[in-house]
Design a protein around this motif. Structure first.
Motif, short mmCIF file in Angstrom:
data_model
loop_
_atom_site.label_atom_id
_atom_site.label_comp_id
_atom_site.label_asym_id
_atom_site.label_seq_id
_atom_site.Cartn_x
_atom_site.Cartn_y
_atom_site.Cartn_z
N HIS A 40 5.82 -3.76 -9.25
CA HIS A 40 4.66 -3.92 -10.13
C HIS A 40 3.79 -5.09 -9.69
O HIS A 40 2.56 -5.00 -9.71
N ILE A 41 4.43 -6.17 -9.28
CA ILE A 41 3.68 -7.35 -8.83
C ILE A 41 2.94 -7.04 -7.54
O ILE A 41 1.76 -7.39 -7.39
N HIS A 42 3.59 -6.36 -6.62
CA HIS A 42 2.91 -5.96 -5.37
C HIS A 42 1.71 -5.06 -5.67
O HIS A 42 0.66 -5.20 -5.04
N ALA A 43 1.87 -4.15 -6.61
CA ALA A 43 0.77 -3.26 -6.98
C ALA A 43 -0.40 -4.05 -7.56
O ALA A 43 -1.57 -3.77 -7.24
N LEU A 44 -0.12 -5.06 -8.39
CA LEU A 44 -1.19 -5.90 -8.94
C LEU A 44 -1.91 -6.68 -7.85
O LEU A 44 -3.14 -6.78 -7.86
N LEU A 45 -1.15 -7.22 -6.91
CA LEU A 45 -1.77 -7.95 -5.81
C LEU A 45 -2.67 -7.02 -5.00
O LEU A 45 -3.80 -7.39 -4.66
#
Length: 101
Positions: free
Chosen positions: A15-20
């Protein structure tokens, strides 16, 4: 420039990678299996523990930092501020950043 220090449980790394990616952040440093203890409780790798943390550092222009912070704030609100009685395991800190070399 601003340095964002993003600390979260490894279980939400995708999820964090997707936000970045959504905020066009393509350059960052990532550390896995970060242990410690804080507001969300102990972060250790082991049986019966919630898991270790992950930490990402990224240096971005000030306007991009604010957009990214807003994105993390929305993500945290959408996934509930509390998870099983604990604070959602995501924290973002902002530091001034100056590239010198």
């Amino acid at each position: 420039m601003k340095m964002l220090l993003i600390i979260f449980r490894e279980s939400i790394v995708e999820h964090i990678h997707a936000l970045l990616k959504e905020h066009d952040v393509n350059s960052y440093s990532e550390l896995h299996k970060v242990t410690g203890k804080g507001e969300t409780g102990p972060a250790v790798q082991g049986f019966l523990s919630p898991g270790a943390n992950c930490m990402i550092f990224t240096a971005v222009p000030e306007q991009a930092a604010q957009r990214l912070i807003d994105g993390f704030t929305r993500f945290r609100e959408e996934h509930g501020l509390h998870q099983h009685g604990n604070t959602f395991p995501l924290h973002v800190f902002v530091l001034p950043c100056e590239q010198v070399v």
